[in-house]
Design a protein around this motif. Structure first.
Motif, PDB file in Angstrom:
ATOM      1  N   ALA A  79      41.422  41.030  45.218  1.00 56.08           N
ATOM      2  CA  ALA A  79      41.189  40.074  46.109  1.00 56.08           C
ATOM      3  C   ALA A  79      42.341  39.905  46.832  1.00 56.08           C
ATOM      4  O   ALA A  79      42.309  40.143  48.239  1.00 56.08           O
ATOM      5  CB  ALA A  79      41.042  38.437  45.474  1.00 56.08           C
ATOM      6  N   PHE A  83      42.274  40.791  51.082  1.00 51.35           N
ATOM      7  CA  PHE A  83      42.947  40.066  52.112  1.00 51.35           C
ATOM      8  C   PHE A  83      43.978  40.760  52.749  1.00 51.35           C
ATOM      9  O   PHE A  83      44.076  40.329  54.107  1.00 51.35           O
ATOM     10  CB  PHE A  83      43.257  38.784  51.397  1.00 51.35           C
ATOM     11  N   ILE A 137      34.796  34.614  49.542  1.00 51.07           N
ATOM     12  CA  ILE A 137      36.068  33.754  49.696  1.00 51.07           C
ATOM     13  C   ILE A 137      37.036  34.444  50.538  1.00 51.07           C
ATOM     14  O   ILE A 137      37.576  33.595  51.315  1.00 51.07           O
ATOM     15  CB  ILE A 137      36.502  33.576  48.215  1.00 51.07           C
ATOM     16  N   VAL A 138      37.519  35.742  50.336  1.00 50.46           N
ATOM     17  CA  VAL A 138      38.430  36.371  51.081  1.00 50.46           C
ATOM     18  C   VAL A 138      37.873  36.590  52.594  1.00 50.46           C
ATOM     19  O   VAL A 138      38.904  36.290  53.407  1.00 50.46           O
ATOM     20  CB  VAL A 138      38.615  37.778  50.644  1.00 50.46           C
ATOM     21  N   ALA A 141      38.548  33.227  54.262  1.00 54.54           N
ATOM     22  CA  ALA A 141      39.982  32.901  54.729  1.00 54.54           C
ATOM     23  C   ALA A 141      40.489  33.778  55.686  1.00 54.54           C
ATOM     24  O   ALA A 141      41.240  33.449  56.588  1.00 54.54           O
ATOM     25  CB  ALA A 141      40.826  33.104  53.497  1.00 54.54           C
ATOM     26  N   ASP A 192      44.355  29.863  52.429  1.00 53.42           N
ATOM     27  CA  ASP A 192      44.838  30.291  50.899  1.00 53.42           C
ATOM     28  C   ASP A 192      43.564  30.331  50.223  1.00 53.42           C
ATOM     29  O   ASP A 192      42.965  29.522  49.736  1.00 53.42           O
ATOM     30  CB  ASP A 192      45.552  29.179  50.168  1.00 53.42           C
ATOM     31  N   TRP A 193      42.905  31.772  49.996  1.00 53.47           N
ATOM     32  CA  TRP A 193      41.969  32.028  49.259  1.00 53.47           C
ATOM     33  C   TRP A 193      41.990  31.806  47.828  1.00 53.47           C
ATOM     34  O   TRP A 193      40.983  31.713  47.063  1.00 53.47           O
ATOM     35  CB  TRP A 193      41.313  33.408  49.354  1.00 53.47           C
ATOM     36  N   ARG A 194      43.257  31.396  47.233  1.00 55.82           N
ATOM     37  CA  ARG A 194      43.309  31.676  45.684  1.00 55.82           C
ATOM     38  C   ARG A 194      42.784  30.434  44.973  1.00 55.82           C
ATOM     39  O   ARG A 194      42.240  30.571  43.861  1.00 55.82           O
ATOM     40  CB  ARG A 194      44.799  31.714  45.474  1.00 55.82           C
ATOM     41  N   LEU A 197      39.301  31.091  44.484  1.00 60.54           N
ATOM     42  CA  LEU A 197      38.908  32.263  43.743  1.00 60.54           C
ATOM     43  C   LEU A 197      38.946  31.848  42.204  1.00 60.54           C
ATOM     44  O   LEU A 197      38.483  32.032  41.040  1.00 60.54           O
ATOM     45  CB  LEU A 197      39.918  33.275  43.824  1.00 60.54           C
TER      46      LEU A 197
END
Length: 209
Positions: A79, A83, A137-138, A141, A192-194, A197
């Motif tokens: 991921a 990104f 998700i990524v 973002a 912030d994709w974290r 995830l």
């Protein structure tokens, strides 16, 4: 044996990557390489073809090394690599949306992800479902990051845009959005994709026991 060739496809792609693909100009690329622009077009038929090849090359390079880390860590690593690649180049996101690059740029990257999960006991469908979740998700973002960068380039921000938009409504309208205005305008949180995830990974870990 004669003079060596001054240009190779590898050197061409590496130089394009170093210069940045978003605003790549073929004349500037040729100048950086010390060749005529006609020489560049002997290797690639168009700027878009060059970006497609360079993007694929960078995606392959960005794939994380499999060091036997737990499956959650390898997913996080992939991921982050994704990104890092699309989050730095708006042209790649736009090209993906418009289907200009084709799927060739991601084949080896995706294969590496699926293979890493297969070696950790995931079946094909489960691994592919997880890859799709990571990509959604990524990429989301990355789109947000480019959107906020475009606002900044125009001298504004999400917070300013929101304040101006809310000013056009009566104070008693949009009460829920007004209450959440700070969170809505938080650009860092949107990029912030974290956390998203981690939610996926926790749910999957619970299902897998």
């Amino acid at each position: 044996m004669g003079r060596p060739r001054r240009l190779t496809l590898d050197r061409l792609l590496d130089t394009a990557i170093d210069m940045g693909l978003a605003e790549l100009n073929m004349k500037d690329l040729a100048a950086r390489l010390g060749v005529g622009i006609a020489t560049v077009y002997r290797y690639v038929e168009s700027r878009e073809a060059l970006i497609r090849l360079a993007a694929g090359r960078r995606a392959i390079r960005s794939a994380p090394a499999d060091m036997g880390q737990p499956w959650q860590e390898i997913v996080r690593d992939y991921a982050a690599s994704l990104f890092s690649s699309v989050g730095q180049e708006p042209a790649l996101v736009i090209g993906f949306i418009e289907a200009r690059w084709g799927i060739a740029v991601e084949l080896e990257f995706v294969d590496g992800f699926l293979g890493a999960l297969a070696s950790r006991g995931f079946d094909r469908d489960e691994a592919m479902a997880l890859y799709r979740a990571v990509a959604k998700i990524v990429l989301g973002a990355a789109v947000a990051a480019h959107h906020f960068a475009a606002l900044a380039a125009r001298g504004t921000s999400q917070a300013r845009e929101l304040a101006a938009a809310l000013a056009a409504w009566d104070e008693d309208e949009l009460p829920h959005l007004r209450a959440a205005a700070g969170a809505y305008a938080d650009e860092a949180a949107a990029v912030d994709w974290r956390p998203a995830l981690e939610t996926v990974l926790d749910a999957l870990a619970a299902r897998r026991g």
